[in-house]
Design a protein around this motif. Structure first.
Motif, PDB file in Angstrom:
ATOM      1  N   MET A  82      72.939  95.228  58.816  1.00  0.00           N
ATOM      2  CA  MET A  82      73.889  94.347  58.171  1.00  0.00           C
ATOM      3  C   MET A  82      73.167  93.148  57.560  1.00  0.00           C
ATOM      4  SD  MET A  82      77.001  95.442  58.492  1.00  0.00           S
ATOM      5  CE  MET A  82      77.717  96.801  59.338  1.00  0.00           C
ATOM      6  N   LEU A  83      73.711  92.682  56.469  1.00  0.00           N
ATOM      7  CA  LEU A  83      73.114  91.520  55.809  1.00  0.00           C
ATOM      8  C   LEU A  83      73.387  90.234  56.562  1.00  0.00           C
ATOM      9  CD1 LEU A  83      73.998  92.275  52.084  1.00  0.00           C
ATOM     10  CD2 LEU A  83      71.787  92.500  53.206  1.00  0.00           C
ATOM     11  N   MET A  84      74.467  90.212  57.351  1.00  0.00           N
ATOM     12  CA  MET A  84      74.842  89.007  58.079  1.00  0.00           C
ATOM     13  C   MET A  84      75.626  89.406  59.323  1.00  0.00           C
ATOM     14  SD  MET A  84      77.708  88.538  55.363  1.00  0.00           S
ATOM     15  CE  MET A  84      77.442  90.198  54.845  1.00  0.00           C
ATOM     16  N   THR A  85      75.895  88.438  60.156  1.00  0.00           N
ATOM     17  CA  THR A  85      76.687  88.672  61.358  1.00  0.00           C
ATOM     18  C   THR A  85      77.906  87.754  61.345  1.00  0.00           C
ATOM     19  OG1 THR A  85      75.526  86.975  62.625  1.00  0.00           O
ATOM     20  CG2 THR A  85      74.582  89.213  62.676  1.00  0.00           C
ATOM     21  N   VAL A  86      78.789  87.991  62.270  1.00  0.00           N
ATOM     22  CA  VAL A  86      79.953  87.113  62.413  1.00  0.00           C
ATOM     23  C   VAL A  86      79.493  85.695  62.734  1.00  0.00           C
ATOM     24  CG1 VAL A  86      82.032  86.660  63.776  1.00  0.00           C
ATOM     25  CG2 VAL A  86      81.481  88.991  63.090  1.00  0.00           C
ATOM     26  N   THR A  87      78.401  85.568  63.477  1.00  0.00           N
ATOM     27  CA  THR A  87      77.848  84.245  63.805  1.00  0.00           C
ATOM     28  C   THR A  87      77.455  83.494  62.536  1.00  0.00           C
ATOM     29  OG1 THR A  87      77.030  85.140  65.886  1.00  0.00           O
ATOM     30  CG2 THR A  87      76.082  83.054  65.163  1.00  0.00           C
ATOM     31  N   ASP A  88      76.905  84.200  61.539  1.00  0.00           N
ATOM     32  CA  ASP A  88      76.569  83.566  60.258  1.00  0.00           C
ATOM     33  C   ASP A  88      77.815  83.022  59.573  1.00  0.00           C
ATOM     34  OD1 ASP A  88      73.787  84.140  60.386  1.00  0.00           O
ATOM     35  OD2 ASP A  88      74.166  86.178  59.648  1.00  0.00           O
ATOM     36  N   ILE A  89      78.895  83.778  59.635  1.00  0.00           N
ATOM     37  CA  ILE A  89      80.150  83.356  59.001  1.00  0.00           C
ATOM     38  C   ILE A  89      80.741  82.170  59.776  1.00  0.00           C
ATOM     39  CG2 ILE A  89      82.461  84.086  58.290  1.00  0.00           C
ATOM     40  CD1 ILE A  89      80.058  85.484  56.840  1.00  0.00           C
ATOM     41  N   GLU A  90      80.700  82.244  61.094  1.00  0.00           N
ATOM     42  CA  GLU A  90      81.217  81.146  61.912  1.00  0.00           C
ATOM     43  C   GLU A  90      80.438  79.859  61.657  1.00  0.00           C
ATOM     44  OE1 GLU A  90      83.020  83.587  65.750  1.00  0.00           O
ATOM     45  OE2 GLU A  90      80.948  82.843  65.835  1.00  0.00           O
TER      46      GLU A  90
ATOM     47  N   ARG B 257      79.054  78.926  58.936  1.00  0.00           N
ATOM     48  CA  ARG B 257      79.378  78.409  57.601  1.00  0.00           C
ATOM     49  C   ARG B 257      80.815  77.897  57.507  1.00  0.00           C
ATOM     50  NH1 ARG B 257      75.228  81.790  57.210  1.00  0.00           N
ATOM     51  NH2 ARG B 257      73.720  81.548  55.538  1.00  0.00           N
ATOM     52  N   THR B 258      81.722  78.464  58.289  1.00  0.00           N
ATOM     53  CA  THR B 258      83.125  78.044  58.217  1.00  0.00           C
ATOM     54  C   THR B 258      83.496  77.031  59.289  1.00  0.00           C
ATOM     55  OG1 THR B 258      83.862  79.870  59.628  1.00  0.00           O
ATOM     56  CG2 THR B 258      83.849  80.246  57.232  1.00  0.00           C
ATOM     57  N   GLY B 259      82.677  76.940  60.350  1.00  0.00           N
ATOM     58  CA  GLY B 259      83.001  76.038  61.440  1.00  0.00           C
ATOM     59  C   GLY B 259      84.139  76.543  62.313  1.00  0.00           C
ATOM     60  N   GLN B 260      84.434  77.832  62.214  1.00  0.00           N
ATOM     61  CA  GLN B 260      85.512  78.441  62.999  1.00  0.00           C
ATOM     62  C   GLN B 260      84.940  79.470  63.957  1.00  0.00           C
ATOM     63  OE1 GLN B 260      88.454  80.124  60.434  1.00  0.00           O
ATOM     64  NE2 GLN B 260      88.718  78.254  59.239  1.00  0.00           N
ATOM     65  N   THR B 261      85.674  79.746  65.014  1.00  0.00           N
ATOM     66  CA  THR B 261      85.338  80.826  65.928  1.00  0.00           C
ATOM     67  C   THR B 261      86.401  81.902  65.769  1.00  0.00           C
ATOM     68  OG1 THR B 261      84.345  79.273  67.487  1.00  0.00           O
ATOM     69  CG2 THR B 261      84.936  81.440  68.341  1.00  0.00           C
ATOM     70  N   TYR B 262      85.968  83.111  65.516  1.00  0.00           N
ATOM     71  CA  TYR B 262      86.901  84.210  65.276  1.00  0.00           C
ATOM     72  C   TYR B 262      87.069  85.038  66.540  1.00  0.00           C
ATOM     73  CZ  TYR B 262      86.138  82.840  60.478  1.00  0.00           C
ATOM     74  OH  TYR B 262      86.063  82.123  59.316  1.00  0.00           O
ATOM     75  N   GLU B 263      88.317  85.342  66.870  1.00  0.00           N
ATOM     76  CA  GLU B 263      88.635  86.139  68.054  1.00  0.00           C
ATOM     77  C   GLU B 263      89.717  87.164  67.709  1.00  0.00           C
ATOM     78  OE1 GLU B 263      89.830  83.304  70.982  1.00  0.00           O
ATOM     79  OE2 GLU B 263      87.804  82.539  71.273  1.00  0.00           O
ATOM     80  N   ASP B 264      89.786  88.200  68.518  1.00  0.00           N
ATOM     81  CA  ASP B 264      90.832  89.223  68.458  1.00  0.00           C
ATOM     82  C   ASP B 264      90.959  89.843  67.065  1.00  0.00           C
ATOM     83  OD1 ASP B 264      91.343  88.745  71.178  1.00  0.00           O
ATOM     84  OD2 ASP B 264      92.694  87.095  70.657  1.00  0.00           O
ATOM     85  N   GLU B 265      92.172  89.801  66.494  1.00  0.00           N
ATOM     86  CA  GLU B 265      92.405  90.454  65.194  1.00  0.00           C
ATOM     87  C   GLU B 265      91.574  89.819  64.090  1.00  0.00           C
ATOM     88  OE1 GLU B 265      95.337  88.919  66.661  1.00  0.00           O
ATOM     89  OE2 GLU B 265      95.536  90.649  67.968  1.00  0.00           O
ATOM     90  N   GLN B 266      91.405  88.505  64.167  1.00  0.00           N
ATOM     91  CA  GLN B 266      90.614  87.805  63.146  1.00  0.00           C
ATOM     92  C   GLN B 266      89.159  88.253  63.205  1.00  0.00           C
ATOM     93  OE1 GLN B 266      92.204  86.365  60.944  1.00  0.00           O
ATOM     94  NE2 GLN B 266      90.935  84.875  59.935  1.00  0.00           N
ATOM     95  N   LEU B 267      88.643  88.488  64.406  1.00  0.00           N
ATOM     96  CA  LEU B 267      87.271  88.975  64.573  1.00  0.00           C
ATOM     97  C   LEU B 267      87.123  90.368  63.968  1.00  0.00           C
ATOM     98  CD1 LEU B 267      84.418  88.604  65.711  1.00  0.00           C
ATOM     99  CD2 LEU B 267      85.267  89.539  67.874  1.00  0.00           C
ATOM    100  N   ASP B 268      88.121  91.216  64.178  1.00  0.00           N
ATOM    101  CA  ASP B 268      88.098  92.553  63.577  1.00  0.00           C
ATOM    102  C   ASP B 268      88.093  92.462  62.056  1.00  0.00           C
ATOM    103  OD1 ASP B 268      88.165  93.653  66.113  1.00  0.00           O
ATOM    104  OD2 ASP B 268      90.347  93.989  66.091  1.00  0.00           O
ATOM    105  N   ARG B 269      88.870  91.542  61.528  1.00  0.00           N
ATOM    106  CA  ARG B 269      88.937  91.358  60.069  1.00  0.00           C
ATOM    107  C   ARG B 269      87.586  90.896  59.514  1.00  0.00           C
ATOM    108  NH1 ARG B 269      92.072  86.906  56.778  1.00  0.00           N
ATOM    109  NH2 ARG B 269      92.216  87.979  54.780  1.00  0.00           N
ATOM    110  N   VAL B 270      86.950  89.924  60.185  1.00  0.00           N
ATOM    111  CA  VAL B 270      85.646  89.423  59.744  1.00  0.00           C
ATOM    112  C   VAL B 270      84.610  90.539  59.817  1.00  0.00           C
ATOM    113  CG1 VAL B 270      83.780  87.791  60.217  1.00  0.00           C
ATOM    114  CG2 VAL B 270      86.148  87.037  60.355  1.00  0.00           C
ATOM    115  N   ASN B 271      84.595  91.291  60.902  1.00  0.00           N
ATOM    116  CA  ASN B 271      83.651  92.407  61.030  1.00  0.00           C
ATOM    117  C   ASN B 271      83.854  93.438  59.929  1.00  0.00           C
ATOM    118  OD1 ASN B 271      81.810  91.967  63.185  1.00  0.00           O
ATOM    119  ND2 ASN B 271      83.490  92.207  64.633  1.00  0.00           N
ATOM    120  N   ALA B 272      85.103  93.715  59.584  1.00  0.00           N
ATOM    121  CA  ALA B 272      85.381  94.665  58.504  1.00  0.00           C
ATOM    122  C   ALA B 272      84.836  94.148  57.175  1.00  0.00           C
ATOM    123  CB  ALA B 272      86.882  94.925  58.396  1.00  0.00           C
TER     124      ALA B 272
END
Length: 125
Positions: A1-9, A11-26
């Motif tokens: 992968m070019l990036m991880t969810v941690t990279d997105i978090e 940059r956005t200053g948010q922590t993704y969990e549950d359905e939102q985490l699935d959406r970010v991973n997708a």
């Protein structure tokens, strides 16, 4: 992968969990596939250039902030127009422009062959 969810978090200053985490991973998977397809290469064993990673992260963030496929919306008489036939996951023009220097240069070229042996005029060799 070019990036991880941690990279997105980061940059956005948010922590993704549950359905939102699935959406970010997708979106991470979708953007990785689109960028690698556009570039004509994969980064499975090597680290992508920082600029490629940054563009990919920005595309994921753009998708997170976009209603699926909505190009324009009007309140009076309720009108909604969809972009890309309703598909939200396509690379933006800005992303393609930023990624262009990293594209795989394919195509046929020519090879010039130089010989150190140059027969003298009139020789039979």
């Amino acid at each position: 992968m070019l990036m991880t969810v941690t990279d997105i978090e980061a940059r956005t200053g948010q922590t993704y969990e549950d359905e939102q985490l699935d959406r970010v991973n997708a979106f991470v998977g979708d953007v990785t596939a689109l960028v690698e397809s556009y570039l004509g290469r994969t980064y499975t064993t090597s680290t992508p250039p920082a600029a490629v990673r940054a563009v990919a992260c920005l595309e994921v963030i753009r998708y997170l902030n976009t209603d699926p496929g909505v190009a324009s919306d009007r309140i009076g008489d309720l009108s909604t127009a969809y972009a890309y036939g309703g598909a939200v996951v396509v690379l933006s023009r800005d992303a393609k422009d930023a990624l262009r220097p990293f594209r795989w240069k394919s195509g046929l070229g020519s090879i010039q062959i130089i010989s150190r042996y140059i027969p003298e005029p009139g020789s039979t060799a």
